[in-house]
Write an enzyme that holds these catalytic residues in place. Structure first.
Site, PDB file in Angstrom:
ATOM      1  CG  HIS A   1     -23.222 -38.439  -1.256  1.00 54.79           C
ATOM      2  ND1 HIS A   1     -23.688 -39.713  -1.107  1.00 54.79           N
ATOM      3  CD2 HIS A   1     -22.163 -38.314  -0.426  1.00 54.79           C
ATOM      4  CE1 HIS A   1     -22.927 -40.335  -0.212  1.00 54.79           C
ATOM      5  NE2 HIS A   1     -22.005 -39.515   0.211  1.00 54.79           N
TER       6      HIS A   1
ATOM      7  CE  LYS B   1     -12.716 -32.114   5.221  1.00 52.51           C
ATOM      8  NZ  LYS B   1     -12.778 -32.998   6.389  1.00 52.51           N
TER       9      LYS B   1
HETATM   10  P1  PGA Z   1     -19.825 -38.779   2.957  1.00 52.42           P
HETATM   11  O1  PGA Z   1     -19.393 -38.705   1.453  1.00 52.42           O
HETATM   12  O2  PGA Z   1     -19.529 -37.458   3.586  1.00 52.42           O
HETATM   13  O3  PGA Z   1     -21.276 -39.063   2.851  1.00 52.42           O
HETATM   14  O4  PGA Z   1     -19.070 -39.918   3.558  1.00 52.42           O
HETATM   15  C1  PGA Z   1     -18.230 -38.156   1.119  1.00 52.42           C
HETATM   16  C2  PGA Z   1     -18.260 -37.894  -0.369  1.00 52.42           C
HETATM   17  O5  PGA Z   1     -18.865 -38.643  -1.118  1.00 52.42           O
HETATM   18  O6  PGA Z   1     -17.651 -36.894  -0.758  1.00 52.42           O
END
Ligand code: PGA
Length: 967
Positions: free
Chosen positions: A163, A606
């Protein structure tokens, strides 16, 4: 000694380290940056510090004094703005770099101090340590049998993802690690000679000089291969050794208390790096193979090195030692299958059986490195490299890690039979553990893709093969299920080479074929599971089951990822449909009745706000565990959480103990991502510490109720607490949604009052910031959402809506405050939630955030929204402090409180710079990054935009390092 003094004494070495590093940095700046940079840094630091002091005094000041303090704050604020605005860009860049470097050094010093504190704890168990776990076992009189059963069922996996939240370049991370080594050396300075001390000083200066001269901003976006290498760096440098060290420590501690227990390989690592395709067009079957191949190369190289070292060590001669008959037979077999190599080994080893056996093993591992690369399944698909290499079947090779383990265990038992216990229990046992844990793939890969992509691929396949004339995408769930059932029961395979399908659909099809081949080539655990992002319905699962069937896979775990509030609410309904669906039921039987369920923390937060997300996650787990019991399916929760609180982050031990009772059951998967990798796994002992916190938490949370006598770590929530949470959650949800989603002008405020549009230029990950091109908040991924609010110091996603909900609740009946205080004390779930809130509120700063609001050009909008946020912040601050107790936030966590206080006066100047630079950059038209060649022909204005963009990106990096959270 009073507690405060004890703490000061404990922290003294840390303060000393920070001073030493700060001074060394100051000298480097004077050497390279010049005096004016140094002076500006000092002026900003002093003013920020004074401003912070005033703000602290203000919280306790009587009204008469408050006015005067307000004026002081305003004057200091103005002065800082003036200094920042008065800096030319070159000076500004160096000043920003100076503060950023300071944070890298402070982070390193704090990390090393954690190691110091862990070592100092060896006399008595540290919170969440393995030693404390043994104490917990004893207090509860757990028997060896109960423990063995618990251990046998235990399965913990830490899953590393790519990420995009690590803003710090690897070049800086490795140098920071060097600084940590130097700090450790300095702890033994009394043993250093004067010359060595001088040498130490030079090394520190040299490393800090290098840090200062290394560019903190990445000029190019990383490719998946860079991310794969980053993952391997942690595996190679830290985890390959840290994991067996952790096992060894556990083994030793357990055996002292419970001789006779065996510890299975319950802790493993997983990875998404190279396998997470969701929203990343650059990740596909090829990256999956690249990752697996590289990982295998690295793992096997480690094994060969260790075996070579053992071969050198094990020089026992048959004249003085005996070997087991099984080992003798196996050596004879090796010699017969590798006659040439046997000759190469020569006469000397003929009498040295261990050396001889280990040499054969070393050679066979060489054969293992020769592998088959998958051929392209279908002509016309660009996605799989068609370069087949020689299969290493003719040469001697291990074809699975189990074969290698078998040989290692032969050596081990032979040593034991010959009475060489110490030898057997040393490096050899460690290697066996490593092979058990890392296999031939180092870490298993998960593959992930978005549910929409499967539906779209299936729709095209049905159309192109002429199976359906209507559009699958427009059908309702019932119709989809009907089609899927027919497809799953049809023995024919739809996919044929040469079908005129789009690249997107081939991508999906090829992925499943690649998964099949990868599992054949690297072992079934090499690809761990297939995750479906944004799972909403049963058809999302059956579509993947269909693609598995097309590729000839019948036992790859299919894992839904539930990540909206509605989906968390519905997840048991969807899974109950799955468990009772005849086709999925059969598939699940092939997966040993085990169902993994991934829970999305960031997206749900979110979507519905932090409180509702936390509460829905809690309830979903309770229901899922219940469902598992009802259908006799083993449920493993996979927690998809990030580093920042708004993405489900926070201290892991407390988070695990905060899970609902009877839901962990010895099984846990959890993501580790972005900046958390360097914070939690950057140094050997820190990695061990983090892993022990997870192990201790999971084991404690998994001890069945009937065995708990004394230390109840996992209490049930009373019906009354549940009702309170329901009420709070509904109210916080409404407040959150009203601002973020129901106010159409909010997006304008967000885009201007945070650096959301500039963050995309940071080049911190291979994937784009959005899955789609839309501008709405729904379209934005959770990471940039949290990241941008963190930068502008609103930190809004981790608290907005909570204060209002708490206040309204308490206002109805004032005695409810006492009730909430009691819940905080007694319920680990609420405790973890509110403690995280304290941390996040301490990182937020409304004075600075207001400066960001000034970037919003529509004055009415600015006033309205910033006032709403400000008021909610104050409410949340007030309510949380009232529930948690203490005068200030984090009074109950003084170490964290100190750390945040120490950092704030250094983060603030970076925030002022960011805000001023954003204003200038946006006035010129926004970010631009010209390369060196383009710069030669660029206009003065574009050059300025490029320089400003660079400076803004530097501030983003600096603030991320200072707040120790990216997004
Ligand atoms: P994703 O991850 O957008 O890859 O699903 C969300 C996050 O870890 O904030």
């Amino acid at each position: 000694m009073p507690e405060q003094d004890i703490r000061r004494e404990k922290d003294a070495p840390l303060r000393h380290d920070i001073r030493t590093l700060g001074n060394a940095l100051g000298q480097a700046i004077q050497r390279h940056g010049g005096h004016s940079v140094f002076e500006t840094v000092e002026r900003l630091r002093t003013n920020s510090k004074r401003l912070r002091d005033c703000a602290e005094r203000l919280s306790e000041a009587p009204p008469a004094e408050a006015v005067q303090i307000h004026n002081e704050i305003e004057a200091l604020d103005q002065e800082i703005v003036q200094i920042v605005e008065g800096c030319d860009l070159a000076t500004a860049i160096d000043v920003i770099r100076a503060f950023t470097m300071y944070f890298h050094l402070v982070n390193t010093a704090e990390q090393y101090h954690r190691i110091r504190r862990r070592r100092a704890h060896e006399g008595g168990p540290q919170r969440g340590s393995l030693a404390s776990l043994i104490e917990f076992f004893k207090k509860n009189n757990l028997t060896t049998d109960t423990l063995q059963q618990l251990l046998d069922e235990l399965s913990i996996e830490l899953v590393f993802t790519a990420h995009p939240t690590e803003a710090t370049r690897r070049s800086l991370i490795t140098k920071s690690n060097r600084v940590a080594e130097l700090l450790e050396a300095y702890d033994h300075k009394e043993q250093m000679t004067a010359r060595e001390q001088l040498h130490w000083q030079h090394q520190l200066e040299g490393t800090i000089d290098l840090l200062w001269r290394t560019d903190a901003v990445r000029r190019v976006r990383p490719q998946p291969i860079d991310e794969i290498k980053m993952g391997i760096y942690y595996l190679d440098d830290i985890l390959f050794d840290a994991i067996p060290d952790l096992y060894q420590e556990f083994d030793e501690l357990l055996h002292e208390a419970y001789p006779g227990l065996t510890i299975p390989p319950f802790l493993r690592l997983g990875s998404w790096i190279g396998g997470d395709q969701d929203g990343n067009p650059f990740v596909g079957p090829d990256t999956m193979f690249t990752a697996l191949r590289l990982q295998r190369e690295h793992a096997i190289k480690h094994y060969r090195d260790s075996i070579e070292a053992l071969a050198q060590e094990y020089s026992q001669s048959l004249n003085h030692a005996h070997i087991s008959p099984a080992l003798r037979t196996s050596i004879e077999h090796d010699a017969a299958s590798m006659p040439e190599y046997d000759r190469e080994l020569g006469a000397q080893t003929a009498l040295e059986p261990y050396r001889r056996k280990l040499s054969f093993m070393w050679k066979r591992l060489e054969g293992t490195l020769t592998y088959t690369q998958p051929a392209d399944m279908y002509a016309g698909s660009p996605l799989l490299a068609a370069n087949r290499e020689a299969q290493g079947t003719s040469i001697a090779a291990y074809h699975s890690a189990d074969e290698l383990l078998h040989d290692l265990r032969l050596v081990y038992h032979s040593l034991l039979e010959d009475g060489e216990i110490a030898l057997a229990e040393g490096a050899l046992t460690r290697l066996i553990r490593q092979v058990e844990v890392f296999g031939f793939y180092f870490v298993g890969l998960d593959v992930r893709q978005h549910s929409e992509r499967h539906a779209a691929a299936l729709a095209e396949l049905l159309r192109v093969t002429g199976l359906r004339s209507d559009d699958y995408m427009t059908l309702n769930e019932e119709e989809r299920l009907h089609i899927l059932e027919n497809l799953l029961r049809d023995p024919r395979i739809l996919t044929r080479p040469g079908l005129p399908l789009s690249a997107d659909t081939w991508h999906i099809l090829n992925t499943f074929h690649a998964v099949k081949r990868a599992r054949e080539e690297f072992g079934p655990r090499a690809v761990t599971c297939y995750i479906i992002s944004m799972s909403h319905t049963l058809s999302d699962l059956l579509e993947v089951q269909f693609f598995c069937k097309e590729a000839g896979i019948d036992d790859l775990p299919i894992v839904p990822l539930f990540e909206t509030i509605d989906d968390l609410n519905d997840c048991t309904k969807i899974l109950e449909q799955a468990f009772t669906h005849p086709d999925y039921h059969l598939y699940l039987a092939n997966c040993c009745q085990q169902q993994q369920v991934m829970l999305g923390y960031s997206d749900s937060s979110k979507d519905g706000g932090i409180l509702t997300s936390g509460w829905e996650l809690y309830k979903a787990q309770l229901r899922l565990a219940e469902l598992g019991r009802k259908y006799n399916v083993g449920i493993t929760m996979f927690h998809g959480r990030g580093g920042a609180i708004g993405r489900g982050g926070g201290p892991i031990y407390e988070a695990i103990l905060g899970q609902p009772p009877n839901t962990v059951n010895g099984h846990l998967r959890i993501t580790e991502q972005g900046e958390m990798l360097s914070f939690k796994y950057g140094l050997h002992e820190i990695a061990i510490r983090n892993m022990e916190l997870v192990v201790t938490g999971v084991v404690q949370a998994s001890v069945p109720d009937q065995h708990i006598i004394e230390t109840r770590v996992h209490p049930y929530a009373s019906e009354e607490w549940v009702q309170i949470m329901e009420q709070l959650s509904a109210s916080a949800h409404a407040r959150y949604r009203a601002l973020i989603y129901n106010d159409p002008t909010f997006i304008n405020f967000f885009e201007q009052a945070t650096p959301i549009l500039e963050i995309g230029w940071l080049n911190i990950g291979s994937r784009p910031a959005r899955r789609t091109r839309g501008r709405s908040i729904e379209d934005l991924r959770a990471i940039p959402w949290v990241f941008s609010w963190m930068q502008s110091r609103y930190v809004l996603p981790s608290w907005y809506g909570v204060g209002g909900a708490l206040e309204a609740f308490v206002n109805e009946h004032p005695e409810r405050l006492t009730q909430l205080q009691q819940m905080y004390r007694q319920w680990p779930f609420l405790r973890a939630f509110l403690d995280n809130l304290q941390m996040t509120l301490s990182k937020a700063d409304m004075l600075i955030a207001n400066h960001y609001a000034s970037l919003v050009d529509d004055e009415a909008l600015r006033q309205r929204i910033s006032q709403a946020i400000q008021e909610e912040y104050e409410r949340t601050h007030r309510m949380v402090t009232a529930i948690v107790g203490g005068k200030e936030l984090l009074d109950t966590s003084p170490v964290l409180q100190q750390s945040i206080r120490r950092r704030n006066p250094y983060v603030d100047p970076l925030s002022y710079f960011q805000m001023v630079l954003l204003r200038r950059l946006r006035a010129l038209g926004g970010p631009l990054m010209l390369d060196k060649e383009a710069e030669l022909e660029a206009s003065e204005e574009d050059l300025e935009r490029t320089r400003l963009t660079y400076a803004v990106l530097l501030t983003i990096n600096g603030i991320a390092a200072g707040l120790r959270n990216t997004g």
